[in-house]
Every structure is written in structure tokens, then in C-alpha cells.
Scaffold this active site. Structure first.
Site, mmCIF file in Angstrom:
data_model
loop_
_atom_site.group_PDB
_atom_site.id
_atom_site.type_symbol
_atom_site.label_atom_id
_atom_site.label_comp_id
_atom_site.label_asym_id
_atom_site.label_seq_id
_atom_site.Cartn_x
_atom_site.Cartn_y
_atom_site.Cartn_z
ATOM 1 N N GLN A 278 31.045 39.225 45.261
ATOM 2 C CA GLN A 278 31.331 39.220 43.824
ATOM 3 C C GLN A 278 30.264 38.499 43.009
ATOM 4 O O GLN A 278 30.553 37.862 42.002
ATOM 5 C CB GLN A 278 32.729 38.638 43.536
ATOM 6 C CG GLN A 278 33.819 39.564 44.066
ATOM 7 C CD GLN A 278 35.201 39.228 43.576
ATOM 8 O OE1 GLN A 278 35.524 38.065 43.351
ATOM 9 N NE2 GLN A 278 36.033 40.260 43.420
ATOM 10 N N GLU B 83 40.078 42.836 31.975
ATOM 11 C CA GLU B 83 39.145 41.968 31.257
ATOM 12 C C GLU B 83 38.718 42.591 29.931
ATOM 13 O O GLU B 83 38.418 41.890 28.964
ATOM 14 C CB GLU B 83 37.914 41.659 32.113
ATOM 15 C CG GLU B 83 38.181 40.694 33.274
ATOM 16 C CD GLU B 83 38.679 41.400 34.523
ATOM 17 O OE1 GLU B 83 38.923 42.633 34.476
ATOM 18 O OE2 GLU B 83 38.851 40.710 35.562
#
Ligand SMILES: Cc1ncc(C[n+]2csc(CCOP(=O)(O)OP(=O)(O)O)c2C)c(N)n1
Ligand SMILES: [Mg+2]
Length: 580
Positions: free
Chosen positions: A134, A71
């Protein structure tokens, strides 16, 4: 890049195609909104919370998404895209670790006023606040490093949020905006509408300047005997390079460009004094210390520029042109503030300047200084020095490349020895100084500017922070020329330890680094190595002649230092000049 069929449509035709009355999912709303914003390339990485969004991309010929390998690579690529094009860069990541992997990139863009729209998934609205799998409070985590952020709880708000996010990111002082989309919102159905206008009463940046303030500036210029301009990234971001050139030509005021301002003013101009600050030129630093009028233009008086603030520009009356009123008086007492878009301010100022101030002796003094104290390094012998590599890259590309850098000594040498003459050709992490930025930002710049030569200059340390993105260069044939200035050490840290910590070298040796040629080849990217001047010329030429991506490992002298250097705690006129 955006698929042919959409690129050929007019704005109205595009709206017609995308805005039909059927209900669509939040994910569809997102993709269509991005297309209506003119986004032609998105960098991202999938995961559970964004699976509806990735499902909407499946088989969608209109949507161009590049799968980075981290990312951090995605957000720096989006950042490089934005800096090179002036358009908003876009990236997507999943919730939790995907989102937190973006944090460094968001802070990087925030510090350098780069317009990004950062899209993250989150757990379903019903699970928010339950420590769900998450889950991370990414709007909370990034609050201090975003210009604005949204957590979208209702799909009906999504398109308006996206419209606003693009507007906020790329107006006023630019910056990253985050949109956090819970998984259920990305799946819910709604009618797609896209607002043509943005109406945010609480956000009205002062773009149009106050003429009285500009009059004061013009008066001060007429009175000044030793004026100097300090032009920063704001000149580039507002597209004011032509207005600045006209202003300097009319007023004859010597001009300094900050690290982020490089390219905002032609380096070949006789009134250009170079870059200021810790590794600035002798003349730029002396000019700042001796000027009687300092006109900051889209520059924020960073501490790497001012050095010891107490003794900065001690004789100067300070004028400051900036679109962000919060910058006025933040670090330096400002006599003449001019709040507004830099381009507009200079535009008006150019109509008001009637004659040059009488500053011949000042100009002569600075020009003699420029002659007497140019940037210098030891050019003797066959040993390959980093400055030589940068000069060679500059010469062979006619100064026309887009250059991105990582952070460290190589960054400073690139800033010093690659002479920029065009805006948006120089991409570097200035404010945050983010290692790992150089290579992925070049990928983004190349996606935004497919016809330009993009050269990414990295240290042997920093390249290892995002080298995984060699994969997307290889599979997409993104023809970035990846330069590694390999001094086998964390060079900038070594320099500080040598000079400030009395040669006590602590954890700077990069022994154990990979063979960079083999690393490139492992990804299917051509790799070359050079250890002498001659090899350097040959390898670089081969890289330029090769159509796709190439990594060139320039093995250079380890002990080379960046000069001039102002060490912390000193004022700008106390410069170490090195032996050369
Ligand atoms: C993410 C991050 N970690 C640490 C630093 C501190 N730092 C600044 S320059 C530098 C050394 C960089 O070494 P290298 O990439 O080899 O470049 P060189 O200075 O040798 O040209 C370090 C560790 C940083 N800027 N960014
Ligand atoms: Mg190094």
C-alpha cells in the site's frame, strides 16, 4: 460537530488544555493541532497506515470524525464544508488506495480554489521507495493538483507543517494542501508545541493592491460607454459580495456572474445579467461580446465562459482583478491588471468612484434584451420537466437553501433557474466538472451549516458515483434533501450527441439504474418519487416537512435540452436558443 466542552473554551484556554509538557505521539499532535485550528468535523476512512491516528481518536470526545463509505465521499464532503463555511475542509485517508481515491477530489478543489487540508498516511519512513504494501507516492501524484504538499519525515516538524498547511490553504488564492504522514511518524513521541505565527518567506501572497492600478481602473470606468463586470468565484471566496454590490450601485455597471460566482451578486438586482458562457443567458453573452470595458473580478476566463477565445469580447479593453498574479494575461490580453484580494481592491475602488459613467443607453439596451430573451422552456402540459422542478425548489425555499449539484444538464438548469442571492449558497464543481461531487458535498455543507436547508441536485448518472454516502446521512441523520433529476440518461452527453454528433447516441442510456426510492430505503433514508407536476409538488412538500434526509426521484422528460447553448468553436454571440 466539536464537542461542547471544547467549543465553550476560549482560544487561550484551548491552548492551555492541549499544550502540556508530556510527550505525545505524532497522532496526538495531529488531533490537537486540528482542534487548535478550530476544526470541528473531519471526514475520513481508516486503513493500516493511519491506524495510530485512528487509535488516538478512539474514545476521544473532543474529536468529531465522520466515516464516509468511500474516500471520494470524504474529500467531496470536506470540499462542500469548505465552500459552505469559508473554513478549511479536512479529510483523512490511508496510504496507497486510500490516498489515490482522493485524487479526483483534490483536483476538483484545486480547480475551484477551495481550501482543504488533506491528510494521508504512508508506509513507514524506512519503507518509502521500496514498493511496500500500500505504498503510493501521493505527494508526487498530487503535485500538479495541490497548492502545496508535505511529506513529514520527522515528528518534530509535524505541528509546524500543520500550521503552515492551514495558512497556505486559506490565504491568497485558496486551494488544497496535502500532508503525507508515514506510519512511524504518527507513532513517534514528541513534545507538543503549536506555533502561533507562520513564517514562510517564499509564500507571501499579494493581498494588498497597488493603488495606481486601481486609479487606472477608475479612469477606464469614467471613459467607458459600454462597461460590464464579470464576477467569479473569487468574489465569493474573498467575502467581497457587499463590496461588489456597493461598487455596482455606485458605478451602475451591468454585472454578470460566472458559474462559481453565482450568489456573489444578488440575482434580483436590476443590473444583473445572468451567467455567461456555453449555457449562459442571451443578454450576458451579448453584453460580453459588445462591451468596451470588461472588468473581470475574481474570474479566470475559463473556456466554458469565453468559448472561442479568438472572438471573445472583441471590442473590450480588459481589466482584471485577481489575487493570483498568474491569472493576469493567462488567457486574455489584459490592459489593466489589479493584483490583490478582491475585497480589498473593491474596498479601495469604492472610495475612489466619484460619479457614475454616462452609460444610460447601454443599460437600457441590455435591460430590453433581458426582457426580450429571458430563460425559457416549454411549460405546457403535465409532463414533468427538469426546469419546472428547479423553479419549484427555488420558490418553495425562498431562494434561501444551500444548493449543491452534480455535473450535467441538471447542474446547468440549477444554475439557470435557482436564483441565488447570497454567497456560499451554491456549491458545484465548475473547473473539473466532477460527477459524483453533488451528493457528498451536500453532506459536508450540512455539517458546516447545521441550521441551513441543504438541497443536493443530482443527475441519475452522477448520483450513482457516490450514492454509498446515503449510509452516513442515515446513521447521522444528516437532513440533506437529495434530489435526483432522473431523465434516464447521461443527459448532457445525450444533448451533445443530438446536436453535435447528428443524433448518434452512443452509450448514454442508463437502463439498469436502481430504483432510487428503494436504494434510499435500503440505507434507511426515506425515498419518494414524482412523475407529474402535481406529484412533484406533493413529494417535494413532503420532503421539506420530513425532518431527516429524504431522496426524491423526479422522473423527467428525457429529451429536454439546456438552452441557450453555444457549441464549441463558436463565439459567444452564436447561440442556439431551443424551440421554446
Ligand atoms: C467523473 C466524470 N465522468 C464523466 C463525465 C462526463 N459527463 C459530463 S455530464 C455527463 C452526464 C451526466 O449524466 P447525469 O448524471 O444523468 O446528469 P444529466 O446530464 O442527465 O442531468 C457526463 C458523463 C464527468 N463530468 N465526470
Ligand atoms: Mg441523467
Amino acid at each position: 460537530m466539536q464537542a461542547e466542552n471544547l467549543a465553550t473554551l476560549s482560544k487561550d484556554e484551548l491552548r492551555k488544555k492541549l499544550l502540556h509538557p508530556d510527550e505525545v505521539t505524532g497522532s496526538e499532535v495531529l488531533l490537537r493541532s486540528l482542534l487548535l485550528e478550530g476544526v470541528d468535523c473531519v471526514f475520513g476512512y481508516p486503513g493500516g497506515a493511519v491506524l495510530y491516528i485512528y487509535d488516538a481518536m478512539h474514545g476521544n470526545p473532543d474529536f468529531n470524525h465522520l466515516l464516509t463509505r468511500h474516500e471520494q465521499g470524504a474529500i467531496h464532503a470536506a470540499d462542500g464544508y469548505a465552500r459552505a463555511t469559508g473554513q478549511v475542509g479536512v479529510c483523512i485517508a490511508t496510504s496507497g488506495p486510500g490516498a489515490t481515491n482522493l485524487v479526483t477530489g483534490i483536483a476538483t478543489a484545486y480547480m475551484d480554489s477551495v481550501p482543504l487540508v488533506v491528510i494521508t498516511g504512508n508506509v513507514a519512513t524506512s519503507a518509502i521507495g521500496t514498493d511496500a504494501f500500500q505504498e503510493a507516492d501521493i505527494t508526487g501524484i498530487t503535485m500538479p493538483i495541490t497548492k502545496h504538499s508535505y511529506l513529514v519525515r520527522d515528528v518534530k516538524e509535524l505541528s509546524t507543517v500543520i500550521r503552515e498547511a492551514f495558512h497556505i490553504a486559506n490565504t491568497g488564492r485558496k486551494g488544497p494542501v496535502l500532508i503525507d504522514i508515514p506510519k512511524d511518524v504518527s507513532a513517534e513521541l514528541t513534545r507538543f508545541h503549536y506555533p502561533e505565527k507562520v513564517n514562510i518567506p517564499s509564500y507571501q501572497p499579494t493581498v494588498e493592491p497597488n493603488r495606481l492600478q486601481i486609479n487606472k481602473l477608475i479612469d477606464a470606468i469614467q471613459e467607458a460607454k459600454q462597461p460590464v463586470i464579470l464576477a467569479g468565484g473569487g468574489v465569493v471566496y474573498s467575502g467581497a459580495h457587499e463590496e461588489l454590490l456597493e461598487f455596482v450601485n455606485k458605478t451602475q455597471i451591468p454585472t454578470i456572474t460566472t458559474l462559481l460566482g453565482l450568489g456573489g451578486f444578488p440575482s434580483g438586482h436590476e443590473l444583473w445579467l445572468g451567467m455567461p458562457g456555453m449555457h449562459g443567458t442571451y443578454t450576458a453573452n451579448k453584453a460580453l461580446q459588445n462591451c468596451d470595458l470588461l472588468i473581470g473580478i475574481g474570474a479566470r476566463f475559463d473556456d466554458r465562459v469565453t468559448m472561442k477565445i479568438d472572438g471573445f469580447a472583441p471590442k473590450a479593453k480588459i481589466a482584471h482583478i485577481d489575487v493570483d498574479p498568474a491569472e493576469i494575461g493567462k488567457v486574455v490580453a489584459t490592459a489593466i491588471p489589479c493584483v490583490g484580494d478582491v475585497k480589498r481592491v473593491l474596498d479601495i475602488a469604492n472610495t475612489l468612484v466619484t460619479h457614475e459613467p454616462n452609460i444610460e443607453p447601454w443599460i437600457t439596451q441590455l435591460q430590453e434584451m433581458k426582457q426580450q430573451y429571458p430563460l425559457k422552456y416549454d411549460e405546457t402540459g403535465d409532463e414533468l420537466r427538469p426546469q419546472y422542478v428547479i423553479e419549484m425548489i427555488h420558490e418553495t425555499t425562498d431562494g434561501e437553501a444551500i444548493v449543491t449539484t452534480d455535473v450535467g444538464q441538471h447542474q446547468m438548469w440549477a444554475a439557470q433557474y435557482y436564483k441565488f442571492s447570497k454567497p456560499r449558497s451554491w456549491i458545484t464543481s465548475g473547473g473539473l466538472g466532477t460527477m459524483g461531487f453533488g451528493f457528498p458535498s451536500a453532506i459536508g455543507a450540512q455539517m458546516g451549516c447545521p441550521d441551513r436547508l441543504v438541497v443536493s441536485i443530482n443527475g441519475d448518472g452522477g448520483i450513482q458515483m457516490c450514492s454509498q454516502e446515503l449510509a452516513i446521512c442515515a446513521i447521522n441523520n444528516i437532513p440533506v434533501k437529495i434530489v435526483v433529476i432522473n431523465n434516464q440518461v447521461l443527459g448532457m452527453v445525450r444533448q451533445w450527441q443530438e446536436i453535435i454528433y447528428d443524433h448518434r447516441y452512443s452509450h448514454i442510456d442508463l437502463e439498469g439504474s436502481p430504483d432510487f426510492v428503494k436504494l434510499a430505503e435500503a440505507y434507511g433514508v426515506k425515498g419518494l418519487r414524482a412523475t407529474t407536476k402535481e406529484e412533484a409538488r406533493d413529494a417535494w412538500q413532503e420532503a421539506l416537512d420530513t425532518p431527516g434526509p429524504v431522496l426524491i426521484d423526479f422522473v423527467v422528460r428525457k429529451e429536454e435540452n439546456v438552452y441557450p447553448m453555444v457549441t464549441q468553436g463558436n463565439t459567444l454571440d452564436v447561440m442556439l436558443m431551443g424551440d421554446a
